[in-house]
Scaffold this motif. Sequence first.
Motif, PDB file in Angstrom:
ATOM      1  N   ILE A 144       0.856  -1.183   0.000  1.00  8.88           N
ATOM      2  CA  ILE A 144       0.000   0.000   0.000  1.00  8.88           C
ATOM      3  C   ILE A 144       0.895   1.236   0.000  1.00  8.88           C
ATOM      4  CG2 ILE A 144      -0.293  -0.116   2.538  1.00  8.88           C
ATOM      5  CD1 ILE A 144      -3.039   1.252   2.090  1.00  8.88           C
ATOM      6  N   LEU A 145       0.705   2.085  -0.984  1.00  9.65           N
ATOM      7  CA  LEU A 145       1.437   3.350  -1.093  1.00  9.65           C
ATOM      8  C   LEU A 145       0.538   4.460  -0.554  1.00  9.65           C
ATOM      9  CD1 LEU A 145       2.861   2.916  -4.723  1.00  9.65           C
ATOM     10  CD2 LEU A 145       3.884   2.180  -2.555  1.00  9.65           C
ATOM     11  N   TYR A 146       1.052   5.247   0.372  1.00 11.73           N
ATOM     12  CA  TYR A 146       0.219   6.268   1.014  1.00 11.73           C
ATOM     13  C   TYR A 146       1.100   7.404   1.528  1.00 11.73           C
ATOM     14  CZ  TYR A 146       1.878   4.049   5.320  1.00 11.73           C
ATOM     15  OH  TYR A 146       2.691   3.534   6.321  1.00 11.73           O
ATOM     16  N   ASP A 147       0.467   8.522   1.868  1.00 10.56           N
ATOM     17  CA  ASP A 147       1.175   9.702   2.378  1.00 10.56           C
ATOM     18  C   ASP A 147       0.465  10.274   3.590  1.00 10.56           C
ATOM     19  OD1 ASP A 147       3.163   9.935   0.205  1.00 10.56           O
ATOM     20  OD2 ASP A 147       1.428  10.424  -1.045  1.00 10.56           O
TER      21      ASP A 147
ATOM     22  N   THR B  59       6.947  -3.714   1.270  1.00 10.00           N
ATOM     23  CA  THR B  59       5.982  -4.713   0.826  1.00 10.00           C
ATOM     24  C   THR B  59       5.891  -5.808   1.879  1.00 10.00           C
ATOM     25  OG1 THR B  59       6.351  -4.295  -1.531  1.00 10.00           O
ATOM     26  CG2 THR B  59       5.423  -6.439  -0.938  1.00 10.00           C
ATOM     27  N   ALA B  60       4.684  -6.130   2.277  1.00 11.61           N
ATOM     28  CA  ALA B  60       4.475  -7.191   3.271  1.00 11.61           C
ATOM     29  C   ALA B  60       4.302  -8.525   2.557  1.00 11.61           C
ATOM     30  CB  ALA B  60       3.243  -6.890   4.109  1.00 11.61           C
TER      31      ALA B  60
ATOM     32  N   GLY C  83      -1.655  -7.616   5.479  1.00 14.32           N
ATOM     33  CA  GLY C  83      -0.585  -6.954   4.732  1.00 14.32           C
ATOM     34  C   GLY C  83      -0.586  -5.452   4.917  1.00 14.32           C
ATOM     35  N   VAL C  84      -1.787  -4.848   4.963  1.00 14.23           N
ATOM     36  CA  VAL C  84      -1.889  -3.401   5.167  1.00 14.23           C
ATOM     37  C   VAL C  84      -1.331  -3.023   6.533  1.00 14.23           C
ATOM     38  CG1 VAL C  84      -3.517  -1.499   5.492  1.00 14.23           C
ATOM     39  CG2 VAL C  84      -3.807  -3.081   3.573  1.00 14.23           C
TER      40      VAL C  84
END
Length: 251
Positions: free
Chosen positions: A174-177, A220-221, A244-245
């Motif tokens: 998950i790509l996040y900011d 990455t999980a 994973g998240v």
Amino acid sequence: ADSMIAGQSHFKIYRDISYPHDGRNRLGHLPHQDLMRLNVPLAIKEASFPSSFIEYKERNGQSEQSGKVQFHNVSVRITNLTNDTAILKASPICKLRFSARFLNRAPIETTISFYPLDPKGKFTIQGTLGSMPATAVNQLAVPMGLAKIEKGTIRKLSFSFNGNDYRADGPVTILYDDLAVTLLKKDEEDKTLDKKKLASLMAKIVIKKANPGKDGEVRTAQVHFERDTRRAFFHLLWKSIFTGVKENVGM
């Protein structure tokens, strides 16, 4: 049949998890395994649901509130939908392609390959979720998970699992900011949800605010989730993704 096309369709599921679980063992009851149990022979080359809506609503006994997971503008296409072993020996995969708008905010696309003749219920699934404000998830995170996202942007979620009756394995990214999360508890007097001050402070320390981080490396999980065989297929997929998240954000 060569094809089956359904018109507009709605699927709404409600569950109150404060009720005792039925305890029934669902081993051997993944979707393609139940398809093989049908007493009616079935062989459809392609089935499509071009305009659907799906909602899963769950009431949490701790929060005494209900959260909704909704998929809008759903389009589903299933190829090789059959329980005919002769057909499956020649073409062993039943493939489901799913696209929708998650919470009516972000595009989601998923492809599931089922192997109906596999004795352990083999399947594979790959999916991606597009960009959305992280706060949009609060409609399910607050009542169902007693957590409130204060700010943040989800840029992309991707997952890929190999699974069967017993487990799911694969990567989740998950790509996040700029993520900030507050943990909640129920006030027993007025039944409102209040902030857990100490736990929320710890969450601010532990949770990683972005992926990739300052070093530019994407986390990455690698998920290995053992299935609770009393639970259904959707539970296996959701818990595998959620595991994973959580690892990605540092929980």
